[in-house]
Design an enzyme around this catalytic site. Sequence first.
Site, mmCIF file in Angstrom:
data_model
loop_
_atom_site.group_PDB
_atom_site.id
_atom_site.type_symbol
_atom_site.label_atom_id
_atom_site.label_comp_id
_atom_site.label_asym_id
_atom_site.label_seq_id
_atom_site.Cartn_x
_atom_site.Cartn_y
_atom_site.Cartn_z
ATOM 1 N N HIS A 47 1.154 -1.217 -0.047
ATOM 2 C CA HIS A 47 0.064 0.071 -0.119
ATOM 3 C C HIS A 47 0.923 1.373 -0.193
ATOM 4 O O HIS A 47 0.604 1.807 -0.624
ATOM 5 C CB HIS A 47 -1.062 -0.055 1.070
ATOM 6 C CG HIS A 47 -1.731 1.277 1.411
ATOM 7 N ND1 HIS A 47 -3.051 0.935 -0.051
ATOM 8 C CD2 HIS A 47 -2.128 2.533 1.878
ATOM 9 C CE1 HIS A 47 -4.053 1.690 0.115
ATOM 10 N NE2 HIS A 47 -3.600 3.253 1.026
ATOM 11 N N HIS A 93 -10.152 3.230 -0.523
ATOM 12 C CA HIS A 93 -9.668 2.665 1.118
ATOM 13 C C HIS A 93 -10.984 1.423 0.931
ATOM 14 O O HIS A 93 -12.145 0.900 1.563
ATOM 15 C CB HIS A 93 -10.839 3.741 1.491
ATOM 16 C CG HIS A 93 -10.654 3.777 2.617
ATOM 17 N ND1 HIS A 93 -10.666 3.768 4.115
ATOM 18 C CD2 HIS A 93 -8.679 4.020 3.342
ATOM 19 C CE1 HIS A 93 -9.710 4.260 5.122
ATOM 20 N NE2 HIS A 93 -9.080 4.815 4.554
#
Length: 720
Positions: A47, A93
């Site tokens: 990420h 998200h």
Amino acid sequence: MSEPQITPELISAHGLSPDEYQRILEIIGREPTFTELGIFSAMWNEHCSYKSSKKWLRTLHTTGDQVICGPGENAGIVDIGDGQAVVFKMESHNHPSYIEPHQGAATGVGGILRDVFTMGARPIAAMDSLSFGMPDHPKTAHVVKGVVEGVGSYGNCFGVPNVGGEVRFHPSYNGNCLVNAFAAGLIDSDKIFYSAASGIGMPVVYLGAKTGRDGVGGATMASAEFDDTIEDKRPTVQVGDPFTEKRLMEATLELMATGSVISIQDMGAAGLTCSAVEMGDKGGLGIKLNLEAVPQRETNMTAYEMMLSESQERMLMVLKPEKETEARAVFEKWDLDFAIVGETMADDRFLIVHNGDIKADLPLSKLSSTAPEYDRPWIETPKAEPAAALPAIGTIDALKSLIGSPNYSAKNWVYEQYDTQVMADTIRRPGMGAGVIRVHGTHKGVAFTSDVTPRYVKADPFEGGKQAVAEAYRNLTAVGALPLATTDNLNFGNPEKPEIMGQFVGAIKGIDAAVRALNVPIVSGNVSLYNETDGKGILPTPTIGAIGLIENLDDLIAGLPSDGDLALVIGETKGHLDQSALAFEAFGQETGQAPHVDLDAELANGTFLRANRTVLKSATDLADGGLALAAFEMAQAAGLGLSLDSAEIATLFGEDQARYLVAVDTAGAQALEEAAAAAGVAVTRVGRFGGENVTLGGESASLTELSALYTTSFETAVFG
């Protein structure tokens, strides 16, 4: 409190491979402390480090005369003239939103807004691209309700209009929804703030809300697949407070006006760790942090927890020392924390001290720009064979199969939970194509859209990547905007699987070809990998967010057809039904080839439409559902019936690219046809707007009946 012993199990729990841990040992020449292990885990996970994608991201076209700032900062920036610029970005998200839908989606919105105002821009628009599992899946209704409420509540409370986006349903998202949040802001070109630290011995200042234990390990969680331990990951989801974020924005923008800021960075994924490391690395400096000075809302927090917390509404800044008193007064006025928590250093060190104890002492540059980078093995997606002909179906039944599905029915239930008018500059709201915001105090407008067709990408990643950019280009063009630039949100499964990595590589190549040909460079973005549950990946979903400029809002194409107007198609229709919306919704088929995207035709047809905008009453691009769905949506919005001449399913529902549907009066039709002949662009009369019925090649149904189906099917399908 004694620190845990570093074991293979602990290393694995931090998302680090044995090879990566060995690399850590080689870098620091000793076993890491528990806090150092957490820091490496945060900075080296997928990420934050993009370790599986960096090689390919570098190949994307990112420059142009309109680009002020490309990838690498909090957001990208493009020039819109008159000393003004637009700052924008899209981020995912996904994992947090599946675990805790409301807070996951809400904090996704909060994070992308901070990326924008951290650069000095005031947010003017938001969008969201949402992908959910099938409505009959036991968790879908809960996830949809929570995500939409989360997006709406955060954006509404913060005060930014939501002007567009997408909502889709597919079985591949049953165990892993996608929440892609977009934000854009307006800034004066000479007042942009960047994140690279500069100066030695400069104060490092913590701004905003207090640090808690929410979100600890969130970035690492977002870099792993889901399995049956998903509920155990709930504590890694952050909790947001939009009212605090609103105060943080106002305080930050006021602070910037004082001349106090050397550099500034949002605390997003990996929190204090990532923000400090990125600021230091970009400036070629070291950073020392004294954690006892970090504002905390919980007692007895450890160094590990403070460094990895992803508590929301926080920023990190390097401050001009002589401005401390003035800067502190701004944040105290807004009832926010302002704390000097460290300083910049000449040495390449990331030094973390807590109550006099050194908890981490690492070479800072090794944490960020020299993080692991992998050239993952990849297999090119095999070329699909053409699909068999679709079963016979009537034209009205075919239309009903689309407008009665949750994918293509009206999304009013979603849009109506979002404030689309706050700030009073919204010109075009969600529901039909691109959203448009007036540049406050001017007669200019900025248009926004997000697009991708995942089934195309799975069938042919290269063509699917091209198509996502091309559709975004067409959506902007259809409102009269000149497309300027793009941001990408690349959502894929496990990159360690060569076939998944092949999808990623193919899509990148397609996106790159399209942004070059259409002059819409990628200026920011996000990669979200490991979107899998129990080994089952999502459809490859490389979402493209795009912005365009309308120099004069008098040139906006935002009208509706009138009774008697003619329907014309710009572009060639060949009747491509493979991988079409009709094939999926009517017959459950996802077979055959993605439509070919002719980028020369996209550019030519888009340029032609914008050049002839003055004769157009209304315009929309043709994409999912082809001519029939686009014409129905245009007619339904105007409260008019519709008659299309063709009775051919392929002509009505084919998804050939580089096409637009326009509504014009008789004089406009003649003018458009004459211009098309001179430009060498195909323009075809396909029908007429008006009456009380929808007629497709001889079959008819009342507009009233079809509108009722269209406007009620979403809620019926999702919530029963």
